[in-house]
Design a protein around this motif. Structure first.
Motif, PDB file in Angstrom:
ATOM      1  N   LYS A 138      -2.685  21.171   7.496  1.00  0.00           N
ATOM      2  CA  LYS A 138      -3.432  20.232   6.657  1.00  0.00           C
ATOM      3  C   LYS A 138      -2.509  19.158   6.089  1.00  0.00           C
ATOM      4  O   LYS A 138      -2.859  17.972   6.057  1.00  0.00           O
ATOM      5  N   VAL A 139      -1.329  19.573   5.649  1.00  0.00           N
ATOM      6  CA  VAL A 139      -0.369  18.616   5.093  1.00  0.00           C
ATOM      7  C   VAL A 139       0.103  17.639   6.165  1.00  0.00           C
ATOM      8  O   VAL A 139       0.141  16.424   5.952  1.00  0.00           O
ATOM      9  N   LEU A 140       0.454  18.161   7.341  1.00  0.00           N
ATOM     10  CA  LEU A 140       0.915  17.285   8.430  1.00  0.00           C
ATOM     11  C   LEU A 140      -0.189  16.328   8.876  1.00  0.00           C
ATOM     12  O   LEU A 140       0.067  15.172   9.199  1.00  0.00           O
ATOM     13  N   LYS A 141      -1.431  16.823   8.866  1.00  0.00           N
ATOM     14  CA  LYS A 141      -2.561  15.968   9.255  1.00  0.00           C
ATOM     15  C   LYS A 141      -2.765  14.843   8.247  1.00  0.00           C
ATOM     16  O   LYS A 141      -3.238  13.758   8.591  1.00  0.00           O
ATOM     17  N   SER A 142      -2.400  15.091   6.996  1.00  0.00           N
ATOM     18  CA  SER A 142      -2.588  14.079   5.947  1.00  0.00           C
ATOM     19  C   SER A 142      -1.550  12.971   6.016  1.00  0.00           C
ATOM     20  O   SER A 142      -1.656  11.978   5.299  1.00  0.00           O
ATOM     21  N   ILE A 143      -0.544  13.144   6.874  1.00  0.00           N
ATOM     22  CA  ILE A 143       0.505  12.125   7.035  1.00  0.00           C
ATOM     23  C   ILE A 143       0.282  11.423   8.367  1.00  0.00           C
ATOM     24  O   ILE A 143       0.486  12.014   9.426  1.00  0.00           O
ATOM     25  N   GLU A 155       2.265   4.451  13.904  1.00  0.00           N
ATOM     26  CA  GLU A 155       1.326   3.519  14.540  1.00  0.00           C
ATOM     27  C   GLU A 155       0.064   3.369  13.694  1.00  0.00           C
ATOM     28  O   GLU A 155      -0.462   2.271  13.516  1.00  0.00           O
ATOM     29  N   THR A 156      -0.427   4.490  13.161  1.00  0.00           N
ATOM     30  CA  THR A 156      -1.632   4.448  12.337  1.00  0.00           C
ATOM     31  C   THR A 156      -1.386   3.702  11.039  1.00  0.00           C
ATOM     32  O   THR A 156      -2.234   2.937  10.569  1.00  0.00           O
ATOM     33  N   LEU A 157      -0.215   3.913  10.451  1.00  0.00           N
ATOM     34  CA  LEU A 157       0.111   3.206   9.218  1.00  0.00           C
ATOM     35  C   LEU A 157       0.111   1.700   9.414  1.00  0.00           C
ATOM     36  O   LEU A 157      -0.299   0.940   8.543  1.00  0.00           O
ATOM     37  N   ALA A 215     -10.627  10.505   1.252  1.00  0.00           N
ATOM     38  CA  ALA A 215     -11.760  11.330   1.673  1.00  0.00           C
ATOM     39  C   ALA A 215     -11.732  11.614   3.173  1.00  0.00           C
ATOM     40  O   ALA A 215     -12.301  12.605   3.632  1.00  0.00           O
ATOM     41  N   SER A 216     -11.050  10.754   3.938  1.00  0.00           N
ATOM     42  CA  SER A 216     -10.958  10.958   5.389  1.00  0.00           C
ATOM     43  C   SER A 216      -9.922  12.027   5.744  1.00  0.00           C
ATOM     44  O   SER A 216      -9.798  12.419   6.905  1.00  0.00           O
ATOM     45  N   GLY A 217      -9.166  12.487   4.734  1.00  0.00           N
ATOM     46  CA  GLY A 217      -8.148  13.520   4.968  1.00  0.00           C
ATOM     47  C   GLY A 217      -6.731  13.005   4.989  1.00  0.00           C
ATOM     48  O   GLY A 217      -5.780  13.771   5.091  1.00  0.00           O
ATOM     49  N   THR A 218      -6.565  11.690   4.880  1.00  0.00           N
ATOM     50  CA  THR A 218      -5.238  11.076   4.878  1.00  0.00           C
ATOM     51  C   THR A 218      -4.781  10.869   3.441  1.00  0.00           C
ATOM     52  O   THR A 218      -5.532  10.331   2.633  1.00  0.00           O
ATOM     53  N   LYS A 219      -3.562  11.288   3.122  1.00  0.00           N
ATOM     54  CA  LYS A 219      -3.055  11.117   1.762  1.00  0.00           C
ATOM     55  C   LYS A 219      -1.908  10.128   1.686  1.00  0.00           C
ATOM     56  O   LYS A 219      -1.642   9.551   0.635  1.00  0.00           O
ATOM     57  N   CYS A 253       4.392   2.099   1.549  1.00  0.00           N
ATOM     58  CA  CYS A 253       3.567   3.306   1.645  1.00  0.00           C
ATOM     59  C   CYS A 253       3.355   3.934   0.277  1.00  0.00           C
ATOM     60  O   CYS A 253       4.188   3.811  -0.619  1.00  0.00           O
ATOM     61  N   TRP A 254       2.212   4.612   0.135  1.00  0.00           N
ATOM     62  CA  TRP A 254       1.886   5.376  -1.056  1.00  0.00           C
ATOM     63  C   TRP A 254       1.426   6.769  -0.632  1.00  0.00           C
ATOM     64  O   TRP A 254       0.904   6.942   0.469  1.00  0.00           O
ATOM     65  N   ARG A 255       1.584   7.730  -1.523  1.00  0.00           N
ATOM     66  CA  ARG A 255       1.104   9.085  -1.289  1.00  0.00           C
ATOM     67  C   ARG A 255       0.172   9.469  -2.433  1.00  0.00           C
ATOM     68  O   ARG A 255       0.576   9.503  -3.594  1.00  0.00           O
ATOM     69  N   ILE A 256      -1.116   9.735  -2.125  1.00  0.00           N
ATOM     70  CA  ILE A 256      -2.080  10.157  -3.139  1.00  0.00           C
ATOM     71  C   ILE A 256      -1.851  11.635  -3.442  1.00  0.00           C
ATOM     72  O   ILE A 256      -1.802  12.462  -2.535  1.00  0.00           O
ATOM     73  N   LEU A 257      -1.729  11.964  -4.725  1.00  0.00           N
ATOM     74  CA  LEU A 257      -1.355  13.307  -5.145  1.00  0.00           C
ATOM     75  C   LEU A 257      -2.558  14.185  -5.495  1.00  0.00           C
ATOM     76  O   LEU A 257      -2.453  15.409  -5.478  1.00  0.00           O
TER      77      LEU A 257
END
Length: 391
Positions: free
Chosen positions: A90-95, A99-101, A180-184, A274-278
């Motif tokens: 789940k954590v890896l999927k959130s990063i 290319e996506t960034l 909400a899409s799962g990306t943090k 980049c930002w990381r939502i906590l």
């Protein structure tokens, strides 16, 4: 991908710190017997804290040269339970990948409908050491008595801005949609695309709007919101909702800014903020609790051909979306003056008003064409009285 290691390292370090703080905050709350204690599963918080520690240590044994996500997952899988692996995945999927960034988009957006959220631009942001200015938002009337939700805004230190703008709310909604899409972890380019409805590889056409996005993120990161919905939670129509709490407090966007990361392609390198939502943004958590979140296809956010990606146009779009969702099936009338005032558009200039009317009409026509709203019998503009009818 070269330098993906840096992004993974920073995102995991941030996530590990957030998991550690969440666990110890709950332990402290339980030990002090606070009313909020026990609202979260302490065992699950401990599991997440330990898993993130394991993940951080495992990543530390790898070098940038030999790193891949698959190797990292395999290294942990050798001595981990399935529960631990689920958290790691789940954590890896959130990063997202680099290319996506740089070019990523999302499929759906969330749009928050509560009045307590949309009233925010009218509330001053006060310094942390001063009493917060609070707005009372009436949510129900019964036998002459009113039930209200109380909303306040404070700054972490000195306010970056005197108050939030409608555009700030649009940026917050876009960031919440990514979350909400799962990306943090997300980039400013990724948020720009979520905000404008652009697809993955659409060129960023407005550097001014992108800079406005970055400025807004700084404001949202430093502004603390409090939504006191205790009276609403006690109402008969809301008692059955999933109230884990009735007060929602935290930063408008609880996130941390990762240092500028660099990603290399085959030949060129590009910088990326980049930002990381906590944690879940408080406004999204509140709106979800009272079931006032609309999910809309990303193409609805796309500005139709002929409209530029400007701050004003985005504010008109999102304010119009708010009124449409708020009044579906009610046969309501919306005056252009009301729309423009709510969108924060300067109505003192006739040319500006004329242009904004054209923007609103173009949006309504586009939404009819893609089937988001019904034909002209449902949403039409009155040529004589300057009114938008919403049925």
């Amino acid at each position: 991908m070269h330098n993906e290691y840096e992004l993974i390292t920073k995102s995991i370090a941030t996530a590990a710190d957030a998991a550690r703080r969440a666990f110890y905050e709950e332990v402290t709350a339980l030990s002090l017997g606070k009313p909020s204690a026990g609202k979260r599963d302490l065992q699950q918080l401990l599991k997440e804290h330990l898993t993130m520690t394991i993940l951080k240590v495992a990543l530390g044994t790898m070098t940038e040269k030999d790193f891949t996500r698959e190797k990292l997952l395999k290294a942990i899988a050798e001595n981990a339970s399935e529960d631990t692996l689920q958290i790691v995945r789940k954590v890896l999927k959130s990063i997202p990948t680099p290319e996506t960034l740089m070019a990523g988009s999302i499929k759906k957006s969330v749009h928050m409908i509560p009045k307590a959220v949309n009233v925010l631009p009218k509330i001053p942001i006060t310094p942390k050491e001063e009493p917060a200015a609070t707005a009372a938002v009436t949510v129900a009337r019964n036998r002459g008595k009113e039930a209200a939700v109380y909303v306040g805004l404070r700054a972490e230190l000195a306010p970056i801005a005197p108050r939030l703008t409608v555009f700030d709310l649009s940026v917050m909604q876009a960031a919440a949609s990514i979350y909400a899409s799962g990306t943090k972890t997300f980039s400013s380019s990724q948020l720009y695309r979520a905000l404008t409805g652009a697809d993955a590889h659409t060129k960023i056409t407005s550097k001014a709007t992108l800079e406005a996005v970055k400025k807004s993120l700084d404001t949202l990161q430093a502004t603390i919101i409090t939504i006191d919905a205790e009276q609403q939670a006690a109402l008969r129509g809301y008692k059955g909702y999933s109230w884990n709490k009735s007060t929602f407090k935290g930063y408008m966007l609880p996130m941390t800014k990762l240092e500028t990361a660099y990603y290399s392609g085959n030949k060129l390198a590009a910088s990326c903020d980049c930002w990381r939502i906590l944690a879940t943004p408080p406004a999204l958590e509140y709106a979800t609790t009272i079931k006032q979140v609309a999910t809309i296809p990303q193409e609805v956010k796309r500005l139709p051909e002929g409209l530029y990606v400007t701050v004003n146009n985005i504010c008109i779009r999102d304010t119009l979306l708010y009124y449409i969702h708020l009044n579906r099936g009610k046969g309501a009338k919306l005056n252009y003056s009301t729309l423009f005032e709510a969108a924060g558009v300067d109505t003192s200039n006739r040319d500006t008003c004329y242009k904004m009317r054209k923007v609103a009409r173009a949006l309504l026509k586009y939404w009819q064409e893609i089937g988001f709203i019904a034909g002209e019998t449902d949403v039409i503009t009155g040529n004589r009285n300057d009114t938008i009818y919403i049925s």
